[in-house]
Enzyme design. Sequence first.
Site, PDB file in Angstrom:
ATOM      1  N   PRO A  55       0.532  -1.111  -0.035  1.00 42.45           N
ATOM      2  CA  PRO A  55       0.059  -0.023  -0.169  1.00 42.45           C
ATOM      3  C   PRO A  55       0.746   1.117   0.068  1.00 42.45           C
ATOM      4  O   PRO A  55       1.859   1.444   0.576  1.00 42.45           O
ATOM      5  CB  PRO A  55      -0.988  -0.190   1.427  1.00 42.45           C
ATOM      6  CG  PRO A  55      -0.155  -1.248   2.316  1.00 42.45           C
ATOM      7  CD  PRO A  55       0.539  -2.038   1.204  1.00 42.45           C
ATOM      8  N   ASN A  56       0.232   2.276  -0.731  1.00 44.78           N
ATOM      9  CA  ASN A  56       0.911   3.438  -0.914  1.00 44.78           C
ATOM     10  C   ASN A  56       2.063   3.710  -1.646  1.00 44.78           C
ATOM     11  O   ASN A  56       2.615   4.877  -2.041  1.00 44.78           O
ATOM     12  CB  ASN A  56       0.810   4.420   0.819  1.00 44.78           C
ATOM     13  CG  ASN A  56      -0.362   4.216   1.146  1.00 44.78           C
ATOM     14  OD1 ASN A  56      -1.359   4.949   0.502  1.00 44.78           O
ATOM     15  ND2 ASN A  56      -0.448   3.836   2.316  1.00 44.78           N
ATOM     16  N   ARG A  97       4.908  11.178  -2.570  1.00 47.44           N
ATOM     17  CA  ARG A  97       4.381  10.644  -1.289  1.00 47.44           C
ATOM     18  C   ARG A  97       5.949  11.112  -0.382  1.00 47.44           C
ATOM     19  O   ARG A  97       6.865  10.427  -0.513  1.00 47.44           O
ATOM     20  CB  ARG A  97       4.093   9.640  -0.817  1.00 47.44           C
ATOM     21  CG  ARG A  97       3.872   9.006   0.544  1.00 47.44           C
ATOM     22  CD  ARG A  97       3.520   7.443   0.435  1.00 47.44           C
ATOM     23  NE  ARG A  97       3.385   7.197   2.033  1.00 47.44           N
ATOM     24  CZ  ARG A  97       3.796   6.076   2.564  1.00 47.44           C
ATOM     25  NH1 ARG A  97       4.104   5.043   1.719  1.00 47.44           N
ATOM     26  NH2 ARG A  97       3.601   5.743   3.906  1.00 47.44           N
ATOM     27  N   TYR A 143      11.011   8.809   1.337  1.00 50.88           N
ATOM     28  CA  TYR A 143      10.785   8.071   0.264  1.00 50.88           C
ATOM     29  C   TYR A 143      11.472   8.387  -1.160  1.00 50.88           C
ATOM     30  O   TYR A 143      11.667   7.740  -2.117  1.00 50.88           O
ATOM     31  CB  TYR A 143       9.485   7.690  -0.119  1.00 50.88           C
ATOM     32  CG  TYR A 143       8.621   6.926   1.144  1.00 50.88           C
ATOM     33  CD1 TYR A 143       9.181   5.852   1.571  1.00 50.88           C
ATOM     34  CD2 TYR A 143       7.766   7.734   1.845  1.00 50.88           C
ATOM     35  CE1 TYR A 143       8.374   5.051   2.629  1.00 50.88           C
ATOM     36  CE2 TYR A 143       7.338   7.133   3.001  1.00 50.88           C
ATOM     37  CZ  TYR A 143       7.378   5.905   3.428  1.00 50.88           C
ATOM     38  OH  TYR A 143       6.979   5.450   4.308  1.00 50.88           O
ATOM     39  N   ASN A 200       7.998  -5.436  -0.656  1.00 52.28           N
ATOM     40  CA  ASN A 200       7.842  -4.371   0.459  1.00 52.28           C
ATOM     41  C   ASN A 200       6.502  -4.304   0.553  1.00 52.28           C
ATOM     42  O   ASN A 200       5.570  -3.737  -0.042  1.00 52.28           O
ATOM     43  CB  ASN A 200       8.329  -3.025  -0.309  1.00 52.28           C
ATOM     44  CG  ASN A 200       8.236  -1.744   0.800  1.00 52.28           C
ATOM     45  OD1 ASN A 200       7.510  -1.950   1.513  1.00 52.28           O
ATOM     46  ND2 ASN A 200       8.977  -0.763   0.288  1.00 52.28           N
ATOM     47  N   ALA A 230       3.024  -0.825   5.021  1.00 51.35           N
ATOM     48  CA  ALA A 230       2.290  -1.223   6.294  1.00 51.35           C
ATOM     49  C   ALA A 230       1.897  -2.213   6.823  1.00 51.35           C
ATOM     50  O   ALA A 230       1.725  -2.839   7.986  1.00 51.35           O
ATOM     51  CB  ALA A 230       1.196   0.061   6.335  1.00 51.35           C
ATOM     52  N   HIS A 239       3.538  -4.699   9.371  1.00 47.48           N
ATOM     53  CA  HIS A 239       3.360  -4.494  10.458  1.00 47.48           C
ATOM     54  C   HIS A 239       2.018  -5.093  11.072  1.00 47.48           C
ATOM     55  O   HIS A 239       1.821  -5.133  12.605  1.00 47.48           O
ATOM     56  CB  HIS A 239       3.553  -3.239  11.010  1.00 47.48           C
ATOM     57  CG  HIS A 239       4.615  -2.521  10.378  1.00 47.48           C
ATOM     58  ND1 HIS A 239       6.033  -2.868  10.582  1.00 47.48           N
ATOM     59  CD2 HIS A 239       4.823  -1.601   9.635  1.00 47.48           C
ATOM     60  CE1 HIS A 239       6.833  -2.337   9.777  1.00 47.48           C
ATOM     61  NE2 HIS A 239       6.009  -1.403   9.075  1.00 47.48           N
ATOM     62  N   ASP A 264       1.539 -15.552   6.304  1.00 48.01           N
ATOM     63  CA  ASP A 264       1.220 -17.017   6.062  1.00 48.01           C
ATOM     64  C   ASP A 264       1.244 -17.504   4.636  1.00 48.01           C
ATOM     65  O   ASP A 264       1.686 -18.512   4.329  1.00 48.01           O
ATOM     66  CB  ASP A 264      -0.419 -17.358   6.652  1.00 48.01           C
ATOM     67  CG  ASP A 264      -0.500 -17.445   8.167  1.00 48.01           C
ATOM     68  OD1 ASP A 264       0.670 -17.662   9.078  1.00 48.01           O
ATOM     69  OD2 ASP A 264      -1.594 -17.377   8.541  1.00 48.01           O
ATOM     70  N   GLU A 288      12.389  -9.631   2.491  1.00 48.48           N
ATOM     71  CA  GLU A 288      11.568  -8.326   2.723  1.00 48.48           C
ATOM     72  C   GLU A 288      12.672  -6.930   2.437  1.00 48.48           C
ATOM     73  O   GLU A 288      13.609  -6.874   3.077  1.00 48.48           O
ATOM     74  CB  GLU A 288      11.177  -8.395   4.250  1.00 48.48           C
ATOM     75  CG  GLU A 288      10.529  -7.371   4.793  1.00 48.48           C
ATOM     76  CD  GLU A 288      10.518  -7.455   6.386  1.00 48.48           C
ATOM     77  OE1 GLU A 288      10.295  -6.354   7.077  1.00 48.48           O
ATOM     78  OE2 GLU A 288      10.325  -8.554   6.888  1.00 48.48           O
ATOM     79  N   HIS A 321      12.525  -2.435   2.512  1.00 49.38           N
ATOM     80  CA  HIS A 321      11.857  -1.359   2.914  1.00 49.38           C
ATOM     81  C   HIS A 321      12.883  -0.021   2.403  1.00 49.38           C
ATOM     82  O   HIS A 321      14.060  -0.237   2.564  1.00 49.38           O
ATOM     83  CB  HIS A 321      11.814  -1.093   4.426  1.00 49.38           C
ATOM     84  CG  HIS A 321      10.893  -2.384   5.140  1.00 49.38           C
ATOM     85  ND1 HIS A 321       9.567  -2.287   5.011  1.00 49.38           N
ATOM     86  CD2 HIS A 321      11.143  -3.396   5.792  1.00 49.38           C
ATOM     87  CE1 HIS A 321       9.040  -3.530   5.441  1.00 49.38           C
ATOM     88  NE2 HIS A 321      10.081  -4.120   5.915  1.00 49.38           N
ATOM     89  N   ILE A 322      12.302   0.820   2.105  1.00 50.63           N
ATOM     90  CA  ILE A 322      13.036   1.919   1.671  1.00 50.63           C
ATOM     91  C   ILE A 322      13.393   2.693   2.795  1.00 50.63           C
ATOM     92  O   ILE A 322      14.648   3.000   2.556  1.00 50.63           O
ATOM     93  CB  ILE A 322      11.942   2.948   0.553  1.00 50.63           C
ATOM     94  CG1 ILE A 322      11.595   2.057  -0.504  1.00 50.63           C
ATOM     95  CG2 ILE A 322      12.711   4.254   0.196  1.00 50.63           C
ATOM     96  CD1 ILE A 322      10.387   2.737  -1.372  1.00 50.63           C
ATOM     97  N   SER A 323      12.642   3.310   3.704  1.00 58.40           N
ATOM     98  CA  SER A 323      13.342   3.807   4.866  1.00 58.40           C
ATOM     99  C   SER A 323      13.748   2.823   5.891  1.00 58.40           C
ATOM    100  O   SER A 323      13.545   1.658   5.794  1.00 58.40           O
ATOM    101  CB  SER A 323      12.296   4.574   5.502  1.00 58.40           C
ATOM    102  OG  SER A 323      11.265   3.712   6.013  1.00 58.40           O
ATOM    103  N   ARG A 341      12.109   4.944  12.661  1.00 61.20           N
ATOM    104  CA  ARG A 341      10.806   5.608  12.703  1.00 61.20           C
ATOM    105  C   ARG A 341      10.123   5.142  13.876  1.00 61.20           C
ATOM    106  O   ARG A 341      10.436   4.978  15.142  1.00 61.20           O
ATOM    107  CB  ARG A 341      10.247   5.299  11.281  1.00 61.20           C
ATOM    108  CG  ARG A 341      11.225   5.706  10.193  1.00 61.20           C
ATOM    109  CD  ARG A 341      10.431   5.450   8.944  1.00 61.20           C
ATOM    110  NE  ARG A 341       9.246   6.211   8.597  1.00 61.20           N
ATOM    111  CZ  ARG A 341       8.522   5.842   7.779  1.00 61.20           C
ATOM    112  NH1 ARG A 341       8.542   4.804   6.929  1.00 61.20           N
ATOM    113  NH2 ARG A 341       7.162   6.745   7.654  1.00 61.20           N
ATOM    114  N   ARG A 396       6.802   0.488  13.967  1.00 64.79           N
ATOM    115  CA  ARG A 396       7.366  -0.248  12.666  1.00 64.79           C
ATOM    116  C   ARG A 396       8.635  -1.248  12.929  1.00 64.79           C
ATOM    117  O   ARG A 396       8.977  -1.704  11.993  1.00 64.79           O
ATOM    118  CB  ARG A 396       7.785   0.819  11.628  1.00 64.79           C
ATOM    119  CG  ARG A 396       6.676   1.834  11.365  1.00 64.79           C
ATOM    120  CD  ARG A 396       7.019   2.781  10.224  1.00 64.79           C
ATOM    121  NE  ARG A 396       6.438   3.880   9.958  1.00 64.79           N
ATOM    122  CZ  ARG A 396       5.343   3.963   9.148  1.00 64.79           C
ATOM    123  NH1 ARG A 396       5.441   2.936   8.527  1.00 64.79           N
ATOM    124  NH2 ARG A 396       4.496   4.937   8.821  1.00 64.79           N
TER     125      ARG A 396
END
Length: 137
Positions: free
Chosen positions: A9-10, A17, A22, A71, A74, A77, A84, A95, A97-99, A104, A108
């Site tokens: 998402p996002n 954004r 990001y 990625n 959200a 978390h 699963d 996995e 993550h950009i940040s 943060r 997170r």
Amino acid sequence: MKLLILNGPNLNLLGKREPGIYGDNSFEDYLKTLQEKYKELTIEYFQSNIEGELIDKLHEVGFTFDGVILNAAAYTHTSVGIADAIKAIETPVIEVHISNVHAREEFRNKSFIAPNVKGIITGFGLQSYELALHSFF
């Protein structure tokens, strides 16, 4: 080698954004760069804001692709369902993550998917995806 980059998402808003977190590049532009640089690979891409669509995509590729770079944003978390799905498939998942999620908000720091992935790369901007890609060589 056939890889899927799967964004949650996002992440369709990358480049617009919160550029301080990001960056200001769209993911589509970054993807073109990766595909040009790694012509020997088949790199497919899918993004959804809908948890079930991400799970469906993992099921779809989870027994035929060589790897998934995920990625979950959200959903990292919150989603036992995605965790699963990763556990149920054979294709290894990284996995990303950009940040740096650990720098943060505290919520997170918990990843529901982490126990089921091959590894985690976090905090290197869009380069996190390329670092994940290298883990499959």
